[in-house]
Scaffold this motif. Structure first.
Motif, PDB file in Angstrom:
ATOM      1  N   LEU A 108      32.435  28.534  39.318  1.00  0.00           N
ATOM      2  CA  LEU A 108      32.791  28.486  37.895  1.00  0.00           C
ATOM      3  C   LEU A 108      34.170  27.854  37.671  1.00  0.00           C
ATOM      4  O   LEU A 108      34.350  27.065  36.743  1.00  0.00           O
ATOM      5  CB  LEU A 108      32.715  29.890  37.300  1.00  0.00           C
ATOM      6  N   VAL A 109      35.110  28.187  38.535  1.00  0.00           N
ATOM      7  CA  VAL A 109      36.440  27.581  38.391  1.00  0.00           C
ATOM      8  C   VAL A 109      36.340  26.074  38.593  1.00  0.00           C
ATOM      9  O   VAL A 109      36.914  25.277  37.830  1.00  0.00           O
ATOM     10  CB  VAL A 109      37.448  28.208  39.381  1.00  0.00           C
ATOM     11  N   LEU A 139      38.818  32.160  31.744  1.00  0.00           N
ATOM     12  CA  LEU A 139      37.484  32.276  32.339  1.00  0.00           C
ATOM     13  C   LEU A 139      37.618  32.291  33.859  1.00  0.00           C
ATOM     14  O   LEU A 139      38.676  31.942  34.356  1.00  0.00           O
ATOM     15  CB  LEU A 139      36.612  31.087  31.878  1.00  0.00           C
ATOM     16  N   PRO A 140      36.651  32.694  34.618  1.00  0.00           N
ATOM     17  CA  PRO A 140      35.337  33.183  34.207  1.00  0.00           C
ATOM     18  C   PRO A 140      35.323  34.667  33.850  1.00  0.00           C
ATOM     19  O   PRO A 140      34.270  35.180  33.484  1.00  0.00           O
ATOM     20  CB  PRO A 140      34.481  32.937  35.455  1.00  0.00           C
ATOM     21  N   LEU A 142      31.459  35.475  33.120  1.00  0.00           N
ATOM     22  CA  LEU A 142      30.400  34.493  32.924  1.00  0.00           C
ATOM     23  C   LEU A 142      29.439  34.577  34.103  1.00  0.00           C
ATOM     24  O   LEU A 142      29.746  35.209  35.126  1.00  0.00           O
ATOM     25  CB  LEU A 142      30.991  33.080  32.840  1.00  0.00           C
ATOM     26  N   HIS A 143      28.283  33.903  33.980  1.00  0.00           N
ATOM     27  CA  HIS A 143      27.288  33.890  35.053  1.00  0.00           C
ATOM     28  C   HIS A 143      26.963  32.451  35.398  1.00  0.00           C
ATOM     29  O   HIS A 143      26.453  31.708  34.554  1.00  0.00           O
ATOM     30  CB  HIS A 143      26.030  34.638  34.613  1.00  0.00           C
ATOM     31  N   ALA A 144      27.226  32.095  36.647  1.00  0.00           N
ATOM     32  CA  ALA A 144      27.035  30.691  37.055  1.00  0.00           C
ATOM     33  C   ALA A 144      25.573  30.269  36.948  1.00  0.00           C
ATOM     34  O   ALA A 144      25.275  29.104  36.726  1.00  0.00           O
ATOM     35  CB  ALA A 144      27.547  30.496  38.479  1.00  0.00           C
ATOM     36  N   LEU A 177      25.074  33.752  26.874  1.00  0.00           N
ATOM     37  CA  LEU A 177      25.968  33.815  28.036  1.00  0.00           C
ATOM     38  C   LEU A 177      25.798  35.112  28.822  1.00  0.00           C
ATOM     39  O   LEU A 177      26.421  35.283  29.870  1.00  0.00           O
ATOM     40  CB  LEU A 177      27.433  33.670  27.579  1.00  0.00           C
ATOM     41  N   THR A 178      24.990  36.036  28.307  1.00  0.00           N
ATOM     42  CA  THR A 178      24.767  37.294  29.028  1.00  0.00           C
ATOM     43  C   THR A 178      23.393  37.260  29.692  1.00  0.00           C
ATOM     44  O   THR A 178      22.477  36.613  29.185  1.00  0.00           O
ATOM     45  CB  THR A 178      24.826  38.519  28.094  1.00  0.00           C
TER      46      THR A 178
END
Ligand code: TNX
Length: 533
Positions: free
Chosen positions: A341-342, A262-263, A296-298, A276-277
Motif C-alpha cells: 500500500l505504501v 494511509l494505510p 485500508l485493504h490492498a 473501502l471496507t
C-alpha cells in the motif's frame, strides 16, 4: 548614549533609547552579528521603502511598507528612485558574494540568506532571492525599537549576515482531530513566518475527520468533514479555501505540505466510502482518540482507485513539491500488505510529479524494487528520493538509518523535544503526555545531529515540530501549546549550533512574548523564563 542627528524631532526622540543588536533581540539568533559604533538609525517621518523594480523585491517591499504603515498610522512610500536622505529601508537583490555568504554555501540555503546593514542613514537588506529579503525584513522588525515620538523607530547600527542551518524548518498541525479554519491557519502562518519557519505540514485526514474537499471524491469531505474528536464541530477546506491558504503561505515563503494519512488512520475515509471496507459497508464514525485500529485493504478493488483519485487530486491542488502519505501506526497489518500500500501511494505521487514524505514507519517499505514493468525505474527513483520523518524515539532508528544510507533524506521530529501537544508540566490544561512533559528548555536544548547518530549530516533535511489536536479544541489552546516552544524549535532549526545558548535564548524570549500579546496570541508563561528581566 545616542545623540541623534541635530535638529529633527525624530532625532530628539532618539536621545534616550538604545536599541538592541540582533544578538540580543532576534529569534532565531542570526549566524553572524557585528555591532557598529555610532548613533542608531532613526526611521521617522521620512521613512520609506526603496526597492528595485524586480517583482520579487517589490512584493516584499509592499509587505514591509504595509507593516510599517500599520505600526505607525502613516503612509509609507515604496519608491524605485531615491534621494539618499536619511530614513530609507533599502531592498536589494544581488549575488551570494554581495550578501557575504562564504563560497560553497548550499544554493538552496542561500535563497533564504540575507545581509542587513544599518548605518545612520539607512538600513540595507540584501539577498539572493525574495525569500532572503523577507527573512531580512523579519529580522528588521524584531530589531526596530519604538522611538519616543509615536510612529518612529530606532535601529542600532550593525551588520547581520544570516543563513539557515537546515532547509526544512517545519510545523505539522493536525487539523483532523479538531478542525481549524483558514483564519486560524493564517495566524499560524504569521507566527511561523516571524520565526523564519518555512514548511506548514497539515495532517488533513485521520480516523476522526477528513478536511479537504477533493473533486473526484466529494463524499469524503461531505460525510467525514462533519466529524471530530468528542463530537465537536468538524469542518473542511473547500478547493477555494485551499487555494487561498496556499497563496497566503506562499507570499510568506512558507510551503504547505498536505498529508493524507494511509494505510492506517483512515476511519474517516472508511466512514465515507463503504467500498473501502471488506463488507462493503461504511464504517461507523469514530470520535475517540485511540490510534492504530483502522486500515485500508490492498486486496479490495476500490482501494487502488481511491489512492489514485485522492492523491492525484491533492497533488494537482498543491503546487509545492511534496505530499505526505502518513504511514504511521498501522497496528493491524502484515508488513507485506503495508509495503504494497505504501508503494502504491508512492507510485501515484511519483506519477503526479511529487516527492513523497512519510512518517518513520515507511522506511521499512522503501528498499528494493520488484517486477520489471514500465514504471519500475520511476518507482525506484521515487522510493530512493523519499523523505522520512522520525518521531518515535522508542523504535525505528535502525530502519530510518538504513533508508538514509540508501538515499532517503530525514526530517527530525523527536517527540520528547518537538511534540508540542505534550504538556509543559502536570498543570498544563490541555495536551497529552505519552512522551513525557516537554518544557521550553526541552524543546531548545538538543542537537539534531545527535538524534540519529548513524545518519550523516547531509541526509538530515531539517527539523519539524508537531501539534496533534486530540485535546486541542480552540485557537487559544493551540497557541498556548505552540508558544513559546515553537520559537525554541525555530532556533534549533535555523541557527548554527555554536550560536545557540539556552541562557541567552530565554533572556530574549520576553521580547517575543510581548509581541505575541500585542497581536492577541496566547502563550505559556513558563517558569523557566525570566519574565521580569
Ligand atoms: C502519535 S506522531 C501519532 C499521532 C498522535 C500523536 C499524539 C504520529 C506519526 N502519530 O497519531 O496524534 O502521537 O501525540
Amino acid at each position: 548614549m545616542a545623540q541623534g542627528t541635530e535638529g529633527t524631532s525624530d532625532a530628539r526622540s532618539a536621545a534616550h533609547a538604545q536599541p538592541p543588536t540582533a544578538t540580543d533581540a532576534v529569534t532565531p539568533i542570526p549566524a553572524h552579528v557585528e555591532p557598529r559604533a555610532g548613533d542608531p538609525l532613526v526611521l521617522g517621518s521620512g521613512a520609506r521603502v526603496v526597492t528595485s523594480t524586480d517583482p520579487q523585491a517589490v512584493a516584499i517591499a509592499v509587505l514591509v511598507a504595509g507593516r510599517m504603515e500599520r505600526a505607525s498610522d502613516r503612509s509609507i512610500a515604496v519608491v524605485h528612485e531615491d534621494d539618499g536622505s536619511p530614513g530609507a529601508v533599502v531592498l536589494r537583490l544581488a549575488d551570494a558574494a554581495a550578501v557575504g555568504l562564504p563560497p560553497g554555501t548550499d544554493a538552496g540555503l542561500a535563497q533564504e540568506a540575507y545581509r542587513l546593514e544599518v548605518t545612520d542613514r539607512s538600513v540595507v537588506l540584501t539577498a539572493v532571492a525574495g525569500a532572503g529579503l523577507l527573512n531580512a525584513a523579519r529580522t528588521l522588525q524584531q530589531l526596530a525599537e519604538p522611538g519616543e515620538a509615536p510612529g518612529t523607530w530606532l535601529v542600532a547600527r550593525q551588520l547581520v549576515v544570516d543563513v539557515p542551518r537546515f532547509a526544512w524548518r517545519g510545523l505539522c498541525l493536525d487539523v483532523a482531530r479538531h478542525f481549524f479554519g483558514v483564519d486560524v491557519l493564517r495566524r499560524v502562518v504569521d507566527v511561523m513566518a516571524s520565526l523564519k519557519l518555512n514548511v506548514l505540514h497539515l495532517h488533513l485526514t485521520d480516523d476522526q475527520g477528513w478536511r479537504i474537499d477533493v473533486p473526484s471524491r466529494p463524499e469524503l469531505a461531505d460525510v467525514s468533514g462533519k466529524t471530530a474528536v468528542g463530537d465537536d464541530p468538524g469542518g473542511f477546506y473547500t478547493a477555494q479555501d485551499w487555494t487561498q491558504l496556499l497563496a497566503y503561505a506562499e507570499s510568506r515563503h512558507i510551503t504547505v505540505v498536505p498529508e493524507i494519512d494511509l494505510p492506517g488512520h483512515v476511519n474517516a475515509a472508511l466512514h465515507a466510502v463503504g467500498e473501502l471496507t471488506p463488507g462493503g459497508r461504511p464504517a461507523r464514525a469514530y470520535t475517540g482518540i485511540d490510534v492504530g485500529f483502522s486500515r485500508l485493504h490492498a486486496d479490495l478493488p476500490a482501494t487502488r482507485p481511491f489512492l489514485r483519485d485522492v492523491l492525484g487530486d491533492v497533488a494537482a491542488m498543491t503546487p509545492g513539491p511534496w505530499v505526505h502519505i502518513g504511514g504511521d501506526e498501522v497496528l493491524t497489518m502484515e508488513p507485506a500488505e503495508y509495503r504494497t500500500l505504501v508503494r502504491a501511494a508512492v507510485e501515484e505521487l511519483a506519477a503526479a510529479g511529487k516527492t513523497v514524505v512519510g512518517w518513520q514507519e515507511i522506511a521499512s517499505a522503501l528498499d528494493g524494487a520488484e517486477g520489471d514493468g514500465p514504471g519500475r525505474a520511476a518507482l525506484e527513483e521515487a522510493l530512493a528520493g523519499a523523505i522520512v520523518q522520525y518521531w518515535d524515539e522508542r523504535e525505528g532508528a535502525e530502519e530510518v538509518t538504513r533508508a538514509a544510507d540508501q538515499g532517503a533524506r530525514v526530517i527530525l521530529s523527536p517527540a520528547t523535544r518537538v511534540y508540542l501537544d505534550m504538556r509543559y508540566d502536570a498543570a498544563t490544561p490541555v495536551g497529552l503526555d505519552w512522551a513525557g512533559h516537554v518544557e521550553v528548555r526541552d524543546s531548545y536544548d538538543w542537537e539534531p545531529l545527535e538524534v540519529l547518530p548513524g545518519v550523516p549530516a547531509d541526509r538530515v533535511l531539517g527539523v519539524e515540530a508537531a501539534l496533534w489536536t486530540e485535546t486541542v479544541r480552540t485557537a487559544e489552546d493551540l497557541f498556548l501549546l505552540l508558544l513559546p516552544r515553537l520559537a525554541a524549535v525555530a532556533e534549533v532549526a535555523w541557527s548554527p549550533a555554536a550560536r545557540r545558548d539556552w541562557e541567552a535564548f530565554r533572556r530574549r524570549l520576553p521580547r517575543q512574548t510581548r509581541r505575541w500579546t500585542e497581536e492577541g496570541y496566547t502563550w505559556y508563561p513558563s517558569p523557566q523564563v525570566p519574565w521580569s528581566h
